[in-house]
Design an enzyme around this catalytic site. Sequence first.
Site, PDB file in Angstrom:
ATOM      1  N   THR A  18       0.874  -1.196  -0.020  1.00  0.00           N
ATOM      2  CA  THR A  18       0.101  -0.041   0.019  1.00  0.00           C
ATOM      3  C   THR A  18       0.821   1.460  -0.144  1.00  0.00           C
ATOM      4  O   THR A  18       2.041   1.327   0.731  1.00  0.00           O
ATOM      5  CB  THR A  18      -0.837  -0.044   1.429  1.00  0.00           C
ATOM      6  N   GLY A  45     -15.995  -1.427 -18.772  1.00  0.00           N
ATOM      7  CA  GLY A  45     -15.771  -2.390 -17.608  1.00  0.00           C
ATOM      8  C   GLY A  45     -17.149  -2.345 -16.871  1.00  0.00           C
ATOM      9  O   GLY A  45     -18.059  -1.315 -17.202  1.00  0.00           O
ATOM     10  N   LYS A  81     -14.164  -4.143   0.930  1.00  0.00           N
ATOM     11  CA  LYS A  81     -14.928  -3.094   0.846  1.00  0.00           C
ATOM     12  C   LYS A  81     -16.311  -3.170   0.706  1.00  0.00           C
ATOM     13  O   LYS A  81     -17.079  -2.270   1.299  1.00  0.00           O
ATOM     14  CB  LYS A  81     -14.560  -2.381  -0.626  1.00  0.00           C
ATOM     15  N   GLY A  98     -17.192  -4.263 -13.770  1.00  0.00           N
ATOM     16  CA  GLY A  98     -16.965  -4.924 -12.367  1.00  0.00           C
ATOM     17  C   GLY A  98     -17.227  -3.918 -11.416  1.00  0.00           C
ATOM     18  O   GLY A  98     -17.766  -2.842 -11.497  1.00  0.00           O
ATOM     19  N   GLY A  99     -16.711  -4.329 -10.008  1.00  0.00           N
ATOM     20  CA  GLY A  99     -16.965  -3.551  -8.805  1.00  0.00           C
ATOM     21  C   GLY A  99     -16.430  -1.777  -9.217  1.00  0.00           C
ATOM     22  O   GLY A  99     -17.070  -1.047  -8.797  1.00  0.00           O
ATOM     23  N   ALA A 100     -15.248  -1.784  -9.720  1.00  0.00           N
ATOM     24  CA  ALA A 100     -14.733  -0.288  -9.917  1.00  0.00           C
ATOM     25  C   ALA A 100     -15.398   0.282 -11.102  1.00  0.00           C
ATOM     26  O   ALA A 100     -15.967   1.639 -10.576  1.00  0.00           O
ATOM     27  CB  ALA A 100     -13.255  -0.308 -10.368  1.00  0.00           C
ATOM     28  N   THR A 117     -18.609  -8.854 -20.970  1.00  0.00           N
ATOM     29  CA  THR A 117     -19.791  -9.744 -20.781  1.00  0.00           C
ATOM     30  C   THR A 117     -20.911  -8.782 -20.869  1.00  0.00           C
ATOM     31  O   THR A 117     -21.114  -8.267 -19.789  1.00  0.00           O
ATOM     32  CB  THR A 117     -19.591 -10.504 -19.319  1.00  0.00           C
TER      33      THR A 117
HETATM   34  P1  ATR Z   1     -12.835  -4.684 -10.058  1.00  0.00           P
HETATM   35  O1  ATR Z   1     -13.293  -4.823  -8.763  1.00  0.00           O
HETATM   36  O2  ATR Z   1     -11.363  -4.030 -10.127  1.00  0.00           O
HETATM   37  O3  ATR Z   1     -13.423  -3.843 -11.219  1.00  0.00           O
HETATM   38  P2  ATR Z   1     -13.914  -7.056 -11.378  1.00  0.00           P
HETATM   39  O4  ATR Z   1     -14.977  -6.753 -10.584  1.00  0.00           O
HETATM   40  O5  ATR Z   1     -13.099  -8.359 -11.251  1.00  0.00           O
HETATM   41  O6  ATR Z   1     -12.665  -6.126 -10.926  1.00  0.00           O
HETATM   42  O7  ATR Z   1     -14.085  -6.481 -12.896  1.00  0.00           O
HETATM   43  C1  ATR Z   1     -13.154  -6.638 -13.808  1.00  0.00           C
HETATM   44  C2  ATR Z   1     -13.404  -5.989 -15.414  1.00  0.00           C
HETATM   45  O8  ATR Z   1     -12.321  -6.041 -15.964  1.00  0.00           O
HETATM   46  C3  ATR Z   1     -14.608  -6.683 -15.715  1.00  0.00           C
HETATM   47  O9  ATR Z   1     -15.739  -5.392 -16.491  1.00  0.00           O
HETATM   48  C4  ATR Z   1     -14.055  -7.589 -16.811  1.00  0.00           C
HETATM   49  O10 ATR Z   1     -15.069  -7.790 -17.943  1.00  0.00           O
HETATM   50  P3  ATR Z   1     -15.996  -9.176 -17.739  1.00  0.00           P
HETATM   51  O11 ATR Z   1     -17.258  -8.735 -16.807  1.00  0.00           O
HETATM   52  O12 ATR Z   1     -16.304  -9.447 -19.116  1.00  0.00           O
HETATM   53  O13 ATR Z   1     -15.187 -10.312 -16.917  1.00  0.00           O
HETATM   54  C5  ATR Z   1     -12.888  -6.710 -17.291  1.00  0.00           C
HETATM   55  N1  ATR Z   1     -12.011  -7.589 -17.910  1.00  0.00           N
HETATM   56  C6  ATR Z   1     -11.072  -8.302 -17.281  1.00  0.00           C
HETATM   57  N2  ATR Z   1     -10.280  -8.949 -17.969  1.00  0.00           N
HETATM   58  C7  ATR Z   1     -10.742  -8.606 -19.122  1.00  0.00           C
HETATM   59  C8  ATR Z   1     -10.224  -8.914 -20.553  1.00  0.00           C
HETATM   60  N3  ATR Z   1      -9.154  -9.630 -20.821  1.00  0.00           N
HETATM   61  N4  ATR Z   1     -10.898  -8.510 -21.601  1.00  0.00           N
HETATM   62  C9  ATR Z   1     -11.934  -7.515 -21.274  1.00  0.00           C
HETATM   63  N5  ATR Z   1     -12.266  -7.167 -20.237  1.00  0.00           N
HETATM   64  C10 ATR Z   1     -11.714  -7.722 -19.053  1.00  0.00           C
END
Ligand code: ATR
Length: 288
Positions: A20, A131, A71, A133-135, A157
């Site tokens: 960190t 994206g 979190k 995902g969580g962020a 996805t």
């Molecule tokens: P975080 O908490 O950092 O957002 P996460 O919830 O695991 O992590 O989300 C990862 C994001 O990166 C998602 O949008 C994921 O796409 P999917 O929902 O399709 O999995 C995206 N991601 C990760 N690897 C990827 C890749 N190789 N190509 C495209 N998108 C990717």
Amino acid sequence: MEINGKTSVCGLIGNPVEHTLSPMIHNTLAKRLGHDLVYVPFPVAQGRVPDAVAGADALHLLGLNVTVPYKSEVIGSLKAIDALAERIGAVNTLVRTEGGYKGYNTDMEGLYRAMTVEGIRISGEQIILLGAGGAARAVAYLCAVKGAEKVYMLNRTPGKAEQAAEEVNRSVGRQVIFPMATEDHATLPEGKYLAIQGTSVGLAPHTEDVVIPDRAFYEKIHTGFDLIYSPWETKFMKLVKEQGGKAYNGLKMLLYQGIIAYELWNDVQVSEEDAQVVYTKLKEHFAN
Ligand code: ATR
């Protein structure tokens, strides 16, 4: 600084915590502002978050930051939660109050402040968000709450983007997030967009990776903001710049999430001059 009988303690809970940069942010601020405060990392094992928060309360810790993977889980151990953090479903800062901690999400306020400092607007803007995902979901909330006109949320996805969009739109009471499959990016309406890169793609050591390699996509972008700060310049940022756009990494987001937490704990306003001193120190860390 000299630790004495009145020194306040703040810290970080997460797993792992050893890489960190938060101690650098907070201890630099405490020294500069003359506050009698130390900030230390606390590794917390899986299943021990309630114990950690109760223990922190018993020990009178002034505040805590919370990082991966706690979190969301930490919300169950709070006395109160700020409205934006509740909507996002993630808390990264705990502030001590009578009878327990109140949770905030300074990650998103930090992103907003970083953008404001750089002169990047969200209000009234057309935004592309990569994206779901969580962020990225948290960024979608931020954009919706701060008055973005339209946010196209592109994800590999598409089902995840659809679900996130529905949640955010319902929560803010208007249609602002529009989900799309990343592979359909060429169908985005013509125009100039702010693009926010909220996936983990491009993070070191996979520095040549990028969600959309197609150069034509970047012609639509006036400004690109990547939440990643390692590497210093991601492939996404390079592609934005090559097509004439401005590009920023996520280090100022990291800086300001820390500064806002510090402000909440100490009831102060950190000046831009002091923020800049901390930023320079963070930057030097990457240069070495
Ligand atoms: P975080 O908490 O950092 O957002 P996460 O919830 O695991 O992590 O989300 C990862 C994001 O990166 C998602 O949008 C994921 O796409 P999917 O929902 O399709 O999995 C995206 N991601 C990760 N690897 C990827 C890749 N190789 N190509 C495209 N998108 C990717």
